[in-house]
Scaffold this motif. Structure first.
Motif, PDB file in Angstrom:
ATOM      1  N   ASP A  44       0.828  -1.206   0.000  1.00  0.00           N
ATOM      2  CA  ASP A  44       0.000   0.000   0.000  1.00  0.00           C
ATOM      3  C   ASP A  44       0.866   1.261   0.000  1.00  0.00           C
ATOM      4  OD1 ASP A  44      -2.663  -1.153   0.225  1.00  0.00           O
ATOM      5  OD2 ASP A  44      -2.057  -1.765   2.246  1.00  0.00           O
ATOM      6  N   THR A  45       0.290   2.356  -0.492  1.00  0.00           N
ATOM      7  CA  THR A  45       0.898   3.675  -0.364  1.00  0.00           C
ATOM      8  C   THR A  45       0.329   4.325   0.889  1.00  0.00           C
ATOM      9  OG1 THR A  45       1.188   3.963  -2.738  1.00  0.00           O
ATOM     10  CG2 THR A  45       1.093   5.971  -1.421  1.00  0.00           C
ATOM     11  N   TYR A  46       1.185   4.951   1.688  1.00  0.00           N
ATOM     12  CA  TYR A  46       0.752   5.664   2.886  1.00  0.00           C
ATOM     13  C   TYR A  46       0.939   7.162   2.681  1.00  0.00           C
ATOM     14  CZ  TYR A  46       0.233   1.476   5.695  1.00  0.00           C
ATOM     15  OH  TYR A  46      -0.203   0.290   6.202  1.00  0.00           O
ATOM     16  N   ARG A  47      -0.022   7.940   3.195  1.00  0.00           N
ATOM     17  CA  ARG A  47       0.048   9.400   3.191  1.00  0.00           C
ATOM     18  C   ARG A  47       0.137   9.840   4.647  1.00  0.00           C
ATOM     19  NH1 ARG A  47      -5.011  10.643   1.725  1.00  0.00           N
ATOM     20  NH2 ARG A  47      -5.552  11.036   3.875  1.00  0.00           N
ATOM     21  N   MET A  48       0.955  10.848   4.921  1.00  0.00           N
ATOM     22  CA  MET A  48       1.058  11.333   6.292  1.00  0.00           C
ATOM     23  C   MET A  48       1.450  12.800   6.294  1.00  0.00           C
ATOM     24  SD  MET A  48       4.592   9.667   7.612  1.00  0.00           S
ATOM     25  CE  MET A  48       6.128   9.957   6.788  1.00  0.00           C
ATOM     26  N   ASP A  49       1.233  13.421   7.427  1.00  0.00           N
ATOM     27  CA  ASP A  49       1.692  14.782   7.666  1.00  0.00           C
ATOM     28  C   ASP A  49       2.892  14.704   8.594  1.00  0.00           C
ATOM     29  OD1 ASP A  49      -0.383  15.959   6.174  1.00  0.00           O
ATOM     30  OD2 ASP A  49      -1.734  15.867   7.892  1.00  0.00           O
ATOM     31  N   VAL A  50       3.934  15.442   8.263  1.00  0.00           N
ATOM     32  CA  VAL A  50       5.140  15.499   9.085  1.00  0.00           C
ATOM     33  C   VAL A  50       5.157  16.873   9.738  1.00  0.00           C
ATOM     34  CG1 VAL A  50       7.636  15.246   9.124  1.00  0.00           C
ATOM     35  CG2 VAL A  50       6.292  14.016   7.412  1.00  0.00           C
ATOM     36  N   ILE A  51       5.174  16.894  11.077  1.00  0.00           N
ATOM     37  CA  ILE A  51       5.154  18.142  11.833  1.00  0.00           C
ATOM     38  C   ILE A  51       6.565  18.408  12.341  1.00  0.00           C
ATOM     39  CG2 ILE A  51       4.028  19.421  13.691  1.00  0.00           C
ATOM     40  CD1 ILE A  51       2.064  18.111  11.604  1.00  0.00           C
ATOM     41  N   LEU A  66       4.402   7.698   1.065  1.00  0.00           N
ATOM     42  CA  LEU A  66       5.332   6.580   1.167  1.00  0.00           C
ATOM     43  C   LEU A  66       4.875   5.487   0.212  1.00  0.00           C
ATOM     44  CD1 LEU A  66       5.587   6.415   5.069  1.00  0.00           C
ATOM     45  CD2 LEU A  66       6.917   7.807   3.474  1.00  0.00           C
ATOM     46  N   PRO A  67       5.451   5.422  -0.989  1.00  0.00           N
ATOM     47  CA  PRO A  67       5.060   4.385  -1.949  1.00  0.00           C
ATOM     48  C   PRO A  67       5.445   2.994  -1.453  1.00  0.00           C
ATOM     49  CG  PRO A  67       6.278   6.165  -3.015  1.00  0.00           C
ATOM     50  CD  PRO A  67       6.418   6.354  -1.536  1.00  0.00           C
ATOM     51  N   PRO A  68       4.786   1.970  -1.983  1.00  0.00           N
ATOM     52  CA  PRO A  68       5.073   0.598  -1.559  1.00  0.00           C
ATOM     53  C   PRO A  68       6.523   0.190  -1.837  1.00  0.00           C
ATOM     54  CG  PRO A  68       3.191   0.655  -3.074  1.00  0.00           C
ATOM     55  CD  PRO A  68       3.754   2.024  -3.008  1.00  0.00           C
ATOM     56  N   HIS A  69       7.082  -0.547  -0.896  1.00  0.00           N
ATOM     57  CA  HIS A  69       8.397  -1.181  -1.040  1.00  0.00           C
ATOM     58  C   HIS A  69       9.522  -0.205  -1.385  1.00  0.00           C
ATOM     59  CE1 HIS A  69       6.360  -4.981  -0.591  1.00  0.00           C
ATOM     60  NE2 HIS A  69       5.508  -4.593  -1.521  1.00  0.00           N
ATOM     61  N   ASP A 110      -3.391   5.354   1.394  1.00  0.00           N
ATOM     62  CA  ASP A 110      -3.936   6.181   0.313  1.00  0.00           C
ATOM     63  C   ASP A 110      -3.410   5.613  -1.002  1.00  0.00           C
ATOM     64  OD1 ASP A 110      -4.669   8.049  -1.572  1.00  0.00           O
ATOM     65  OD2 ASP A 110      -4.040   9.780  -0.390  1.00  0.00           O
ATOM     66  N   ASN A 111      -4.156   4.679  -1.580  1.00  0.00           N
ATOM     67  CA  ASN A 111      -3.713   4.015  -2.795  1.00  0.00           C
ATOM     68  C   ASN A 111      -4.159   4.729  -4.065  1.00  0.00           C
ATOM     69  OD1 ASN A 111      -2.164   1.899  -1.690  1.00  0.00           O
ATOM     70  ND2 ASN A 111      -4.043   0.861  -1.083  1.00  0.00           N
ATOM     71  N   GLY A 112      -4.666   5.963  -3.909  1.00  0.00           N
ATOM     72  CA  GLY A 112      -4.982   6.766  -5.091  1.00  0.00           C
ATOM     73  C   GLY A 112      -3.692   7.265  -5.721  1.00  0.00           C
ATOM     74  N   PRO A 113      -3.787   7.946  -6.848  1.00  0.00           N
ATOM     75  CA  PRO A 113      -2.568   8.459  -7.478  1.00  0.00           C
ATOM     76  C   PRO A 113      -1.882   9.484  -6.577  1.00  0.00           C
ATOM     77  CG  PRO A 113      -4.533   9.076  -8.745  1.00  0.00           C
ATOM     78  CD  PRO A 113      -4.989   8.270  -7.573  1.00  0.00           C
ATOM     79  N   ILE A 114      -0.561   9.415  -6.523  1.00  0.00           N
ATOM     80  CA  ILE A 114       0.204  10.401  -5.758  1.00  0.00           C
ATOM     81  C   ILE A 114       0.222  11.681  -6.579  1.00  0.00           C
ATOM     82  CG2 ILE A 114       2.483  11.001  -4.853  1.00  0.00           C
ATOM     83  CD1 ILE A 114       2.951   8.029  -4.363  1.00  0.00           C
TER      84      ILE A 114
END
Length: 126
Positions: A44-51, A66-69, A110-114
């Protein structure tokens, strides 16, 4: 520039504690970050906020994917300021403000397009 954005629906949510320098932070099973480097061992792709903690109660937020692998460098900073140059005291040079800490929030699959870069941050994957 401080970035405030609306948050998307959260399928999987993890609030990670502030990262100490060099200490890995587990965001989800098989997803972790050490300082500005994050490793995603999932499909999976992960989306996050970095503070970023910039001191004096100021913070900057950057969005990261964060794209897979892949191992991904998370971008973002606390801005800069001008001060007298070391090599030429008559001139003023730009110097990065220090980052006192960072934490990862709103970690979701978030597996939608980056979106095309820049997507409220900078970084690279390899």
């Amino acid at each position: 520039m401080s970035i405030t954005s609306s948050l998307f629906a959260i399928a999987v949510s993890v609030a990670a504690p502030q990262a100490a320098a060099g200490t890995p932070v587990v965001l989800a099973p098989w997803v972790s970050c050490t300082d500005r480097w994050c490793r995603n061992e999932t499909d999976d792709t992960y989306r996050m906020d970095v503070i970023f903690d910039c001191g004096l109660g100021k913070q900057q937020t950057a969005r990261a994917y964060l794209p897979p692998h892949l191992t991904t460098a998370v971008g973002g900073n606390c801005g800069s300021h001008d001060e007298r140059c070391v090599y030429d005291r008559e001139r003023r040079c730009s110097k990065d403000n220090p980052i006192f800490g960072m934490r990862y929030e709103n970690v979701v699959v978030d597996n939608g397009p980056i979106p095309p870069w820049p997507f409220n941050s900078s970084g690279s994957s390899h």
